[in-house]
Design a protein around this motif. Sequence first.
Motif, PDB file in Angstrom:
ATOM      1  N   THR A 254       0.824  -1.210   0.000  1.00 59.94           N
ATOM      2  CA  THR A 254       0.000   0.000   0.000  1.00 59.94           C
ATOM      3  C   THR A 254       0.852   1.252   0.000  1.00 59.94           C
ATOM      4  OG1 THR A 254      -1.743  -1.176   1.205  1.00 59.94           O
ATOM      5  CG2 THR A 254      -1.832   1.225   1.233  1.00 59.94           C
ATOM      6  N   LEU A 255       1.898   1.281   0.826  1.00 61.07           N
ATOM      7  CA  LEU A 255       2.780   2.444   0.862  1.00 61.07           C
ATOM      8  C   LEU A 255       3.526   2.624  -0.454  1.00 61.07           C
ATOM      9  CD1 LEU A 255       4.298   2.203   4.460  1.00 61.07           C
ATOM     10  CD2 LEU A 255       2.586   3.818   3.628  1.00 61.07           C
ATOM     11  N   LEU A 256       3.945   1.535  -1.069  1.00 56.37           N
ATOM     12  CA  LEU A 256       4.658   1.640  -2.334  1.00 56.37           C
ATOM     13  C   LEU A 256       3.763   2.227  -3.428  1.00 56.37           C
ATOM     14  CD1 LEU A 256       7.100   1.071  -4.128  1.00 56.37           C
ATOM     15  CD2 LEU A 256       6.236  -1.264  -4.438  1.00 56.37           C
ATOM     16  N   LEU A 257       2.561   1.669  -3.555  1.00 56.67           N
ATOM     17  CA  LEU A 257       1.655   2.181  -4.576  1.00 56.67           C
ATOM     18  C   LEU A 257       1.236   3.627  -4.280  1.00 56.67           C
ATOM     19  CD1 LEU A 257      -0.583  -0.981  -5.150  1.00 56.67           C
ATOM     20  CD2 LEU A 257       1.374  -0.200  -6.486  1.00 56.67           C
ATOM     21  N   SER A 258       0.998   3.922  -2.998  1.00 60.90           N
ATOM     22  CA  SER A 258       0.642   5.298  -2.639  1.00 60.90           C
ATOM     23  C   SER A 258       1.784   6.252  -2.920  1.00 60.90           C
ATOM     24  CB  SER A 258       0.240   5.371  -1.164  1.00 60.90           C
ATOM     25  OG  SER A 258      -0.858   4.524  -0.886  1.00 60.90           O
ATOM     26  N   SER A 259       3.027   5.819  -2.665  1.00 60.60           N
ATOM     27  CA  SER A 259       4.184   6.675  -2.947  1.00 60.60           C
ATOM     28  C   SER A 259       4.289   6.975  -4.437  1.00 60.60           C
ATOM     29  CB  SER A 259       5.469   6.001  -2.461  1.00 60.60           C
ATOM     30  OG  SER A 259       5.412   5.766  -1.069  1.00 60.60           O
TER      31      SER A 259
ATOM     32  N   LEU B  63       3.910  10.624  -5.924  1.00 54.38           N
ATOM     33  CA  LEU B  63       5.010  11.166  -6.709  1.00 54.38           C
ATOM     34  C   LEU B  63       4.504  11.669  -8.056  1.00 54.38           C
ATOM     35  CD1 LEU B  63       8.034  11.646  -7.060  1.00 54.38           C
ATOM     36  CD2 LEU B  63       8.222   9.298  -7.932  1.00 54.38           C
ATOM     37  N   ALA B  64       3.626  10.879  -8.697  1.00 54.08           N
ATOM     38  CA  ALA B  64       3.090  11.314  -9.988  1.00 54.08           C
ATOM     39  C   ALA B  64       2.252  12.584  -9.837  1.00 54.08           C
ATOM     40  CB  ALA B  64       2.255  10.191 -10.606  1.00 54.08           C
ATOM     41  N   VAL B  65       1.357  12.604  -8.843  1.00 53.03           N
ATOM     42  CA  VAL B  65       0.523  13.791  -8.628  1.00 53.03           C
ATOM     43  C   VAL B  65       1.363  14.999  -8.255  1.00 53.03           C
ATOM     44  CG1 VAL B  65      -1.306  14.756  -7.181  1.00 53.03           C
ATOM     45  CG2 VAL B  65      -1.508  12.427  -8.039  1.00 53.03           C
ATOM     46  N   GLY B  66       2.348  14.812  -7.381  1.00 54.05           N
ATOM     47  CA  GLY B  66       3.203  15.925  -6.973  1.00 54.05           C
ATOM     48  C   GLY B  66       4.005  16.483  -8.133  1.00 54.05           C
TER      49      GLY B  66
ATOM     50  N   ALA C 213       6.215  22.351   0.584  1.00 59.28           N
ATOM     51  CA  ALA C 213       4.904  22.074   1.180  1.00 59.28           C
ATOM     52  C   ALA C 213       4.305  20.798   0.603  1.00 59.28           C
ATOM     53  CB  ALA C 213       3.966  23.263   0.933  1.00 59.28           C
ATOM     54  N   LEU C 214       4.466  20.576  -0.701  1.00 59.08           N
ATOM     55  CA  LEU C 214       3.966  19.335  -1.306  1.00 59.08           C
ATOM     56  C   LEU C 214       4.687  18.119  -0.742  1.00 59.08           C
ATOM     57  CD1 LEU C 214       3.624  20.385  -5.066  1.00 59.08           C
ATOM     58  CD2 LEU C 214       1.764  19.921  -3.454  1.00 59.08           C
ATOM     59  N   LEU C 215       6.009  18.248  -0.543  1.00 58.95           N
ATOM     60  CA  LEU C 215       6.772  17.130   0.004  1.00 58.95           C
ATOM     61  C   LEU C 215       6.342  16.800   1.424  1.00 58.95           C
ATOM     62  CD1 LEU C 215       9.089  15.095  -0.221  1.00 58.95           C
ATOM     63  CD2 LEU C 215      10.655  16.905   0.542  1.00 58.95           C
ATOM     64  N   ILE C 216       6.246  17.837   2.263  1.00 59.24           N
ATOM     65  CA  ILE C 216       5.834  17.598   3.656  1.00 59.24           C
ATOM     66  C   ILE C 216       4.416  17.037   3.706  1.00 59.24           C
ATOM     67  CG2 ILE C 216       5.368  18.720   5.862  1.00 59.24           C
ATOM     68  CD1 ILE C 216       7.611  20.680   5.210  1.00 59.24           C
ATOM     69  N   GLY C 217       3.533  17.630   2.880  1.00 61.57           N
ATOM     70  CA  GLY C 217       2.164  17.122   2.854  1.00 61.57           C
ATOM     71  C   GLY C 217       2.096  15.697   2.336  1.00 61.57           C
ATOM     72  N   GLY C 218       2.937  15.391   1.321  1.00 60.22           N
ATOM     73  CA  GLY C 218       2.947  14.020   0.799  1.00 60.22           C
ATOM     74  C   GLY C 218       3.444  13.028   1.820  1.00 60.22           C
ATOM     75  N   LEU C 219       4.520  13.389   2.557  1.00 61.26           N
ATOM     76  CA  LEU C 219       5.025  12.490   3.601  1.00 61.26           C
ATOM     77  C   LEU C 219       3.986  12.286   4.702  1.00 61.26           C
ATOM     78  CD1 LEU C 219       8.727  13.727   3.909  1.00 61.26           C
ATOM     79  CD2 LEU C 219       7.880  11.647   2.797  1.00 61.26           C
ATOM     80  N   ALA C 220       3.334  13.385   5.107  1.00 60.93           N
ATOM     81  CA  ALA C 220       2.294  13.258   6.135  1.00 60.93           C
ATOM     82  C   ALA C 220       1.151  12.378   5.644  1.00 60.93           C
ATOM     83  CB  ALA C 220       1.779  14.646   6.522  1.00 60.93           C
TER      84      ALA C 220
ATOM     85  N   ILE D 284      -1.681   7.230   5.335  1.00 68.50           N
ATOM     86  CA  ILE D 284      -2.105   6.065   4.546  1.00 68.50           C
ATOM     87  C   ILE D 284      -1.550   4.777   5.146  1.00 68.50           C
ATOM     88  CG2 ILE D 284      -1.839   4.930   2.309  1.00 68.50           C
ATOM     89  CD1 ILE D 284      -1.947   7.675   1.008  1.00 68.50           C
ATOM     90  N   GLY D 285      -0.264   4.808   5.600  1.00 64.72           N
ATOM     91  CA  GLY D 285       0.312   3.623   6.238  1.00 64.72           C
ATOM     92  C   GLY D 285      -0.439   3.234   7.497  1.00 64.72           C
TER      93      GLY D 285
END
Length: 549
Positions: A44-49, A53-56, A208-215, A220-221
Amino acid sequence: MSAEQPRTPASITAAVIARRVRRSFSAPARIWRRSLRVRTVAITLLLSSLALLAVGTVVSYTIANGLFEDRVAQAESQSLRAATSAQGIVNNAGSTAPNLLESVRGQAISSIDQVAKPSGFAWLSTPNLSPVASSEAIEPLVSAGLKASLKDGSGQHWQSVSIPLKNGQVHPGVVVGDVLSVPGGRSELYLVYDINDVQETLLVVQRALLIGGLALLVLIGAVAAVVSNLVVAPLKQAAATSEQLAEGHLEQRIPERGEDVVATLARSFNRMAENLQRQITQLANLSRVQQRFVSDVSHELRTPLTTIRLASDILYDSRAGYDAPSARSAELLKMQVERFEVLLADLLEISRMDAHAADLSGEPTNLVALVREGIDSLGGLAEETGSVIHLHTPGGYADVDVDARRIARVVRNLLANALEHGEGRPIDVTIDSSQGAVAVGVRDHGIGMTQQDAERVFDRFWRADPSRQRRIGGTGLGLAISLEDATLHGGTLEVWTRRGGGTNFVLTLPREGDAVDGDRPVPVVPTDAGPEPSQTGEKSARRALRVSA
């Protein structure tokens, strides 16, 4: 053959590093294989990443293009106003004198600074005037292509540039070029705009996108872990319940909650467990009834059998006074009564073993001497069959703590079986030992058995050839009792056989402990067996392990 090369320190170090690397990867690989929850969360984390990444990337690219286009449009607008203001000042001058034109250009430049506020400028190609720029680094930023665009066309033209700073840094910028009409010809005006603020804004947005994506990835995890736990927890409980059922705890059940698929699985599993428990209980009760029946019948038959034995002894002792048919009948009666006594004793022994009431009376025993006694006791049968028994004793002289009566019975059964089916050929008896076990092998070279026969050789009352006449009055329980005796000692009784190639029985007993643990001083497959032919029915059966389980 060449001698083995000594290992160098470098090769030893490389081997140690390789071993550590394998160990470092083996633990995560073991967790990955064993944990469904870990695999679910990781996938799940791999697919979400990948999705984030694509959306970001798309969002960042869109924002960057928007900011850049807005800044370029702003620079063009400012440059247009500045060029219009400068053109007005030049037009109002109306003189072509160089001194006056230089003054007019100075006024136009001041107007440009006030209107456009550029980071720098360059005023080139002015008739009767030398080029002027805000700094020496500005003029090199104007490319030949941009100059050509202004000469060949009309209106504004721009290009992206990198602006060098005094501190050695480089900022992104835009050069906007315009054409001014001056007395005597045309003049080129280039305004430079530093757009580093756009780059900083883009960096803030990307951060901001990176921090938001990590959060979001952490969230999601966590959600995946919670959801997988809702699915995996019932499966783990079902697996644990299955293990308990396999260990004999037939009353264990899975809690039933809800009406979903997991609840349906729990109900189906519980119904299956109830059916199994009921059937196993019925079989256990039937087995106890059967054991009790055999035990009771055997005990009840002892008294009338004793009476019959006394009567048969009297008739047998008086047979000299009978006629030939009566004398022969007395002999047959005595023989069958003795066989019946043996069968009754075997039935009582089997019933005790089935009821787990058989006890061992361990004492130090020399197996070589015990086997020799067994061979001597069957000397008459060996002479009758014509088989010569060869005893090989490379080991086994040290005493072993066993029940001598039971082991002697196993040896007699194996020897009698070999004499019965050895077809008058030699019989090899091998005794050997190791640090953890001692073994006795009985090898005949008779007719052997098929694979199907080998599967049933330890079954009770089973005979490979029912039509074959026995030389000894066997009961059909000898090998079954021998197998149980071996199991009581924590050992094994194994058989190898080949049709036309004879049979080899191997009794292996542990010196210490409760099991043999794979130690085989005497191999089950004999050394003289040769290569296995096709379609022979060769079988090496470890029935003792199956029965003891």
